[in-house]
Design a protein around this motif. Sequence first.
Motif, PDB file in Angstrom:
ATOM      1  N   LEU A  25       0.829  -1.212   0.000  1.00 49.94           N
ATOM      2  CA  LEU A  25       0.000   0.000   0.000  1.00 49.94           C
ATOM      3  C   LEU A  25       0.862   1.260   0.000  1.00 49.94           C
ATOM      4  CD1 LEU A  25      -2.823  -0.977   2.514  1.00 49.94           C
ATOM      5  CD2 LEU A  25      -3.025  -0.740   0.033  1.00 49.94           C
ATOM      6  N   TRP A  26       1.926   1.252   0.793  1.00 45.79           N
ATOM      7  CA  TRP A  26       2.823   2.405   0.844  1.00 45.79           C
ATOM      8  C   TRP A  26       3.454   2.649  -0.523  1.00 45.79           C
ATOM      9  CZ3 TRP A  26       8.044   3.580   0.280  1.00 45.79           C
ATOM     10  CH2 TRP A  26       8.455   4.798   0.812  1.00 45.79           C
ATOM     11  N   VAL A  27       3.915   1.592  -1.156  1.00 43.07           N
ATOM     12  CA  VAL A  27       4.519   1.714  -2.492  1.00 43.07           C
ATOM     13  C   VAL A  27       3.490   2.244  -3.489  1.00 43.07           C
ATOM     14  CG1 VAL A  27       5.472   0.381  -4.427  1.00 43.07           C
ATOM     15  CG2 VAL A  27       6.324  -0.009  -2.109  1.00 43.07           C
ATOM     16  N   LEU A  41       0.749   6.266  -7.196  1.00 45.33           N
ATOM     17  CA  LEU A  41      -0.255   7.326  -7.162  1.00 45.33           C
ATOM     18  C   LEU A  41       0.335   8.709  -6.912  1.00 45.33           C
ATOM     19  CD1 LEU A  41      -3.154   5.583  -5.178  1.00 45.33           C
ATOM     20  CD2 LEU A  41      -2.854   5.796  -7.656  1.00 45.33           C
ATOM     21  N   ASN A  42       1.638   8.801  -6.783  1.00 47.06           N
ATOM     22  CA  ASN A  42       2.288  10.077  -6.509  1.00 47.06           C
ATOM     23  C   ASN A  42       1.878  11.174  -7.492  1.00 47.06           C
ATOM     24  OD1 ASN A  42       4.491  12.175  -6.630  1.00 47.06           O
ATOM     25  ND2 ASN A  42       5.097  11.038  -4.815  1.00 47.06           N
ATOM     26  N   PRO A  43       1.822  10.916  -8.793  1.00 49.72           N
ATOM     27  CA  PRO A  43       1.418  11.991  -9.710  1.00 49.72           C
ATOM     28  C   PRO A  43      -0.018  12.475  -9.484  1.00 49.72           C
ATOM     29  CG  PRO A  43       2.446  10.194 -10.921  1.00 49.72           C
ATOM     30  CD  PRO A  43       2.257   9.726  -9.512  1.00 49.72           C
ATOM     31  N   MET A  44      -0.857  11.641  -8.898  1.00 52.46           N
ATOM     32  CA  MET A  44      -2.243  12.017  -8.650  1.00 52.46           C
ATOM     33  C   MET A  44      -2.363  13.025  -7.506  1.00 52.46           C
ATOM     34  SD  MET A  44      -5.275   9.294  -8.172  1.00 52.46           S
ATOM     35  CE  MET A  44      -6.097   9.464  -6.627  1.00 52.46           C
ATOM     36  N   PHE A  45      -1.386  13.052  -6.620  1.00 57.12           N
ATOM     37  CA  PHE A  45      -1.407  13.953  -5.470  1.00 57.12           C
ATOM     38  C   PHE A  45      -0.384  15.065  -5.678  1.00 57.12           C
ATOM     39  CE2 PHE A  45      -2.600   9.753  -3.715  1.00 57.12           C
ATOM     40  CZ  PHE A  45      -3.886  10.070  -3.317  1.00 57.12           C
ATOM     41  N   PRO A  46      -0.829  16.225  -6.150  1.00 58.05           N
ATOM     42  CA  PRO A  46       0.120  17.302  -6.462  1.00 58.05           C
ATOM     43  C   PRO A  46       0.890  17.820  -5.248  1.00 58.05           C
ATOM     44  CG  PRO A  46      -2.162  18.048  -6.728  1.00 58.05           C
ATOM     45  CD  PRO A  46      -2.210  16.598  -6.408  1.00 58.05           C
ATOM     46  N   PRO A 101       5.365  15.357  -2.376  1.00 57.58           N
ATOM     47  CA  PRO A 101       6.657  15.370  -3.078  1.00 57.58           C
ATOM     48  C   PRO A 101       7.061  13.955  -3.497  1.00 57.58           C
ATOM     49  CG  PRO A 101       6.817  16.400  -0.887  1.00 57.58           C
ATOM     50  CD  PRO A 101       5.479  15.772  -0.992  1.00 57.58           C
ATOM     51  N   SER A 102       7.917  13.864  -4.470  1.00 66.33           N
ATOM     52  CA  SER A 102       8.404  12.547  -4.888  1.00 66.33           C
ATOM     53  C   SER A 102       9.220  11.931  -3.755  1.00 66.33           C
ATOM     54  CB  SER A 102       9.251  12.671  -6.155  1.00 66.33           C
ATOM     55  OG  SER A 102      10.467  13.321  -5.848  1.00 66.33           O
ATOM     56  N   ILE A 103       9.434  10.639  -3.851  1.00 65.06           N
ATOM     57  CA  ILE A 103      10.173   9.916  -2.804  1.00 65.06           C
ATOM     58  C   ILE A 103      11.561  10.527  -2.605  1.00 65.06           C
ATOM     59  CG2 ILE A 103      11.281   7.683  -2.314  1.00 65.06           C
ATOM     60  CD1 ILE A 103       8.395   7.684  -1.642  1.00 65.06           C
ATOM     61  N   MET A 104      12.191  10.925  -3.673  1.00 67.18           N
ATOM     62  CA  MET A 104      13.541  11.491  -3.577  1.00 67.18           C
ATOM     63  C   MET A 104      13.560  12.821  -2.822  1.00 67.18           C
ATOM     64  SD  MET A 104      15.291   9.261  -4.851  1.00 67.18           S
ATOM     65  CE  MET A 104      15.070   7.814  -5.826  1.00 67.18           C
ATOM     66  N   ASN A 141      12.526  11.474   8.063  1.00 69.31           N
ATOM     67  CA  ASN A 141      11.484  11.293   9.081  1.00 69.31           C
ATOM     68  C   ASN A 141      10.132  10.986   8.455  1.00 69.31           C
ATOM     69  OD1 ASN A 141      13.133  11.667  11.282  1.00 69.31           O
ATOM     70  ND2 ASN A 141      12.672  13.849  11.485  1.00 69.31           N
ATOM     71  N   THR A 142       9.789  11.689   7.381  1.00 69.54           N
ATOM     72  CA  THR A 142       8.514  11.452   6.710  1.00 69.54           C
ATOM     73  C   THR A 142       8.472  10.050   6.120  1.00 69.54           C
ATOM     74  OG1 THR A 142       8.175  13.798   6.235  1.00 69.54           O
ATOM     75  CG2 THR A 142       6.992  12.227   4.841  1.00 69.54           C
ATOM     76  N   MET A 143       9.544   9.641   5.481  1.00 66.86           N
ATOM     77  CA  MET A 143       9.575   8.302   4.881  1.00 66.86           C
ATOM     78  C   MET A 143       9.423   7.214   5.943  1.00 66.86           C
ATOM     79  SD  MET A 143      12.346   8.562   1.808  1.00 66.86           S
ATOM     80  CE  MET A 143      12.254   6.837   1.499  1.00 66.86           C
ATOM     81  N   ILE A 144      10.187   7.313   7.005  1.00 69.96           N
ATOM     82  CA  ILE A 144      10.158   6.283   8.047  1.00 69.96           C
ATOM     83  C   ILE A 144       8.814   6.281   8.769  1.00 69.96           C
ATOM     84  CG2 ILE A 144      11.149   5.608  10.277  1.00 69.96           C
ATOM     85  CD1 ILE A 144      13.880   6.556   9.130  1.00 69.96           C
ATOM     86  N   THR A 145       8.309   7.459   9.101  1.00 74.43           N
ATOM     87  CA  THR A 145       7.032   7.549   9.821  1.00 74.43           C
ATOM     88  C   THR A 145       5.887   7.007   8.980  1.00 74.43           C
ATOM     89  OG1 THR A 145       7.825   9.466  11.046  1.00 74.43           O
ATOM     90  CG2 THR A 145       5.440   9.111  11.004  1.00 74.43           C
ATOM     91  N   THR A 146       5.805   7.437   7.724  1.00 72.09           N
ATOM     92  CA  THR A 146       4.692   6.960   6.881  1.00 72.09           C
ATOM     93  C   THR A 146       4.817   5.471   6.610  1.00 72.09           C
ATOM     94  OG1 THR A 146       5.861   7.661   4.863  1.00 72.09           O
ATOM     95  CG2 THR A 146       4.236   9.189   5.797  1.00 72.09           C
ATOM     96  N   LEU A 147       6.024   4.990   6.401  1.00 73.47           N
ATOM     97  CA  LEU A 147       6.213   3.557   6.178  1.00 73.47           C
ATOM     98  C   LEU A 147       5.761   2.758   7.403  1.00 73.47           C
ATOM     99  CD1 LEU A 147       7.177   1.324   4.312  1.00 73.47           C
ATOM    100  CD2 LEU A 147       9.469   1.635   5.229  1.00 73.47           C
ATOM    101  N   CYS A 148       6.128   3.212   8.589  1.00 71.06           N
ATOM    102  CA  CYS A 148       5.704   2.525   9.817  1.00 71.06           C
ATOM    103  C   CYS A 148       4.189   2.564   9.979  1.00 71.06           C
ATOM    104  CB  CYS A 148       6.378   3.146  11.040  1.00 71.06           C
ATOM    105  SG  CYS A 148       8.145   2.768  11.153  1.00 71.06           S
TER     106      CYS A 148
END
Length: 176
Positions: free
Chosen positions: A115-117, A123-128, A131-134, A139-146
């Motif tokens: 789901l995270w992927v 779906l990243n382009p659908m949400f303006p 920001p892209s993963i890069m 902190n955002t990556m780890i928190t959202t992944l958890c």
Amino acid sequence: MEKETQQDQNDQEQLEQDKKEQPLTFTSKVVTIGVVGGVFWSLIGYLTYLFKFTKVPPSLILSPWALGEWKNEQLGQWIGILAIGLVSILVAFLYKVTLVKINNMLAGIGYGLVLWVIVFYLLNPMFPELPSIMKLDKNTMITTLCLYLLYGVFIGYSISFEYHENQRDSTSYSNK
């Protein structure tokens, strides 16, 4: 006559006392698990957003459809939480259709990861406003992944548990 009426009332009260509530169907339980999981984990996500652990608010789900700045204010966050609860019903049914027979936490962890992927890559382009993963901070990556992993475990394990309980109950009922 009075004794008969009183006896009828006592019998009726006795019968109402003996009535058992009908259990929820498995489909109703899946809907409930989906809504509760979506609302609960998006509330946790909102807290992580408020405490600056993540830059992704629950109102992100509204960004492709809702116009205006209201969606970034508190009302938008609450509506986003409710919207996630509704979308979570579909997510729960998808789990039911694909992985319900696996009674294992690892299936839920994998489901949360997928789901995270899907949200952050596909779906990243659908949400303006996402920001892209890069461009996301660590902190955002780890928190959202958890959060997604825990959400996946909640949905997956709850649905699988209910499925296996229903299977156990139906086999024990047929053995009687």
